[in-house]
Design an enzyme around this catalytic site. Structure first.
Site, PDB file in Angstrom:
ATOM      1  N   LYS A  21       0.869  -1.422   0.368  1.00 18.22           N
ATOM      2  CA  LYS A  21      -0.303  -0.101   0.182  1.00 18.22           C
ATOM      3  C   LYS A  21       0.634   1.399  -0.080  1.00 18.22           C
ATOM      4  O   LYS A  21       0.591   2.017  -0.839  1.00 18.22           O
ATOM      5  CB  LYS A  21      -0.912  -0.324   0.863  1.00 18.22           C
ATOM      6  N   ARG A  26       3.012   5.980  -3.523  1.00 22.22           N
ATOM      7  CA  ARG A  26       4.304   6.688  -3.532  1.00 22.22           C
ATOM      8  C   ARG A  26       5.009   7.293  -5.443  1.00 22.22           C
ATOM      9  O   ARG A  26       4.899   7.644  -6.085  1.00 22.22           O
ATOM     10  CB  ARG A  26       5.870   6.359  -2.507  1.00 22.22           C
ATOM     11  N   GLY A  93      -5.286   8.001   4.838  1.00 20.55           N
ATOM     12  CA  GLY A  93      -4.369   9.389   5.692  1.00 20.55           C
ATOM     13  C   GLY A  93      -3.337   9.900   5.234  1.00 20.55           C
ATOM     14  O   GLY A  93      -3.018  11.090   5.138  1.00 20.55           O
ATOM     15  N   ARG A 121      -8.476  13.150  12.017  1.00 16.93           N
ATOM     16  CA  ARG A 121      -7.494  12.519  12.551  1.00 16.93           C
ATOM     17  C   ARG A 121      -5.871  14.012  11.832  1.00 16.93           C
ATOM     18  O   ARG A 121      -6.288  14.659  12.052  1.00 16.93           O
ATOM     19  CB  ARG A 121      -6.718  11.729  11.076  1.00 16.93           C
ATOM     20  N   ASP A 316       1.510  -1.268  12.092  1.00 19.96           N
ATOM     21  CA  ASP A 316       0.347  -1.062  12.005  1.00 19.96           C
ATOM     22  C   ASP A 316      -0.166  -2.872  11.638  1.00 19.96           C
ATOM     23  O   ASP A 316      -1.660  -3.788  11.593  1.00 19.96           O
ATOM     24  CB  ASP A 316       0.159  -1.754   9.930  1.00 19.96           C
ATOM     25  N   ARG A 347      -6.674   1.985  17.980  1.00 18.95           N
ATOM     26  CA  ARG A 347      -6.495   0.771  17.573  1.00 18.95           C
ATOM     27  C   ARG A 347      -6.671  -0.232  18.882  1.00 18.95           C
ATOM     28  O   ARG A 347      -6.347  -1.561  18.741  1.00 18.95           O
ATOM     29  CB  ARG A 347      -5.714   0.650  16.096  1.00 18.95           C
ATOM     30  N   ARG A 389      -7.334  -2.968   9.274  1.00 22.73           N
ATOM     31  CA  ARG A 389      -7.207  -3.781   9.861  1.00 22.73           C
ATOM     32  C   ARG A 389      -7.271  -4.771  11.607  1.00 22.73           C
ATOM     33  O   ARG A 389      -7.234  -5.679  11.716  1.00 22.73           O
ATOM     34  CB  ARG A 389      -5.271  -2.552  10.228  1.00 22.73           C
TER      35      ARG A 389
END
Length: 427
Positions: A21, A26, A93, A121, A316, A347, A389
């Site tokens: 991801k 990028r 994000g 966020r 993550d 989380r 996640r």
């Protein structure tokens, strides 16, 4: 979408997981500001990365998508155009933070927004160093903190020396992108090394970024030049099957073509320390990124303490590590992970809540959790909180639980792992 998962043993398989991801984001961003045609293979077609494509199309970049192959017709460092309307990053994000850095040195103004999760966020940590460089960034202010929608007015930027308070690859990357448009060198001092995909890919395309210990130095260049980019499988996606193969009895799984950048392999180190039978084979380098095949077998795990410098390399993966710890012998302590509170959900709170529903002995702490392993989890009805996640971690736990488990809102897994449930069924 709600799904029901039943316990499974004897899981066998050899497969690849979708593209990384972070690298996919990028590749599109950096290809857009490179001179020429960037051919991307293995691109992750998850919702977040498609949001990045949408934003750059609005800024005049021609992008062709054919499955996991993407062609970006870059227009060089100064080729972006003022977008028509607001740039919507969806749930990403990475997109909003990196774009803020990239756009503050352009010769136009724009507005960035996203879904409800993105608007909760924090953006202040990105805005502070960029403002030191001369950026004009404004938005919604709550409790003296900046939130989206964010307005970015293009300005002339200058290089700075900036010591980061929090180890964040997104903040670092935003500064590095702004540095491409700044007068003079930019120095970034990290508290601990974070994932370095930005530095690797920008240098691959012609940037001048060097590392000296925890200091990163970016010097201006006149242009970036397009090259082919091959995106490896995402180790954050592979992590769900590394844990699955470890906790489901008599299982043996091989995942080919996985990115094993040392800034991302904390999950492998932690599982090794817990006693997992994992081997990393056929190592090679592709477009500057280390790649390998990973083999995992069912193992009996033991509790450990996880904290300190390793946290940025597995931030993550902590929810699925918590799943493994729930079935390990003894106590596992996860600390120094306060960054989990500002992800798609808090989380720490959400994984603790859902694993408790499955019978785990787990308690929330200020910056992590304490887990005492149990012999078996028990199926229940669980929530995803719209967090990919959390949803996938609970799915892994369900495979090692007694009885059926229902997971509500499982469609959010498509954000980073399209077809995740199909992979489980194939195993």
């Amino acid at each position: 979408m709600d799904i029901i998962i039943y316990p499974k043993e004897n899981l066998k398989g050899v497969f690849t997981v979708p593209g990384d991801k972070s690298i996919s984001h990028r590749a599109v961003m950096f290809g857009s500001i490179s001179d020429g045609r960037t051919n991307i293979s293995g691109f992750l077609t998850g919702e977040d990365c498609l949001s990045t494509i949408s934003c750059f199309k609005k800024m005049g970049i021609e992008i062709e998508v054919c499955g996991t192959d993407v062609v970006v017709h870059g227009k060089g460092l100064h080729g972006l155009s003022s977008p028509e309307g607001i740039l919507d990053v969806g749930n990403s994000g990475t997109t909003i933070r990196l774009l803020t850095g990239l756009l503050c040195g352009q010769d136009f103004n724009c507005k960035l927004t996203g879904d409800n999760s993105i608007q909760k966020r924090p953006m202040e940590r990105v805005a502070v160093p960029l403002r030191e460089m001369g950026a004009d960034i404004s938005g919604i202010i709550k409790d003296n903190k900046l939130f989206a929608p964010v307005n970015v007015k293009g300005k002339k930027l200058k290089g700075i020396s900036y010591a980061m308070n929090v180890a964040s690859a997104q903040v670092k990357s935003a500064i590095l992108l702004a540095s491409l448009y700044a007068d003079g060198q930019t120095e970034i001092i990290e508290p601990e090394p974070t994932r370095n995909h930005t530095e690797i890919m920008l240098n691959y395309l012609g940037a001048d970024i060097k590392r000296d210990g925890n200091k990163i130095i970016s010097s201006p260049v006149k242009e970036l030049y397009a090259k082919e980019i091959h995106v490896p499988g995402d180790i954050s996606s592979a992590a769900y099957f590394l844990v699955t193969g470890t906790i489901c009895k008599n299982s043996e799984i091989t995942i080919n073509n996985v990115g094993v950048n040392p800034t991302r392999t904390g999950i492998i180190s932690v599982l090794h320390e817990m006693g997992a039978n994992i081997s990393v084979e056929n190592k090679r380098v592709v477009c500057g990124e280390p790649v390998a095949d990973i083999h995992v077998k069912y193992s009996k795990l033991k509790g450990i303490t996880i904290g300190g410098d390793i946290i940025p390399s597995l931030i993550d993966e902590i929810p699925v590590i918590a799943v493994a710890a729930s079935l390990a012998e003894g106590k596992t302590v996860i600390k120094d992970a306060g960054e989990l509170k500002v992800k798609e959900s808090n989380r720490i709170k959400t994984i603790v809540c859902e694993l408790k529903k499955l019978g785990a002995d787990i308690e929330e702490t200020e910056d992590g959790m304490v887990i005492n392993g149990v012999n078996r989890l028990k199926g229940n009805v669980c929530e995803s909180y719209g967090d990919h996640r959390i949803a996938m971690s609970i799915a892994v736990a369900a495979l090692a639980s007694q009885g059926e488990t229902t997971i509500k809102g499982m469609e959010c897994a498509d954000i980073s792992f399209p077809g995740f449930y199909d992979y489980i069924e194939r195993l």
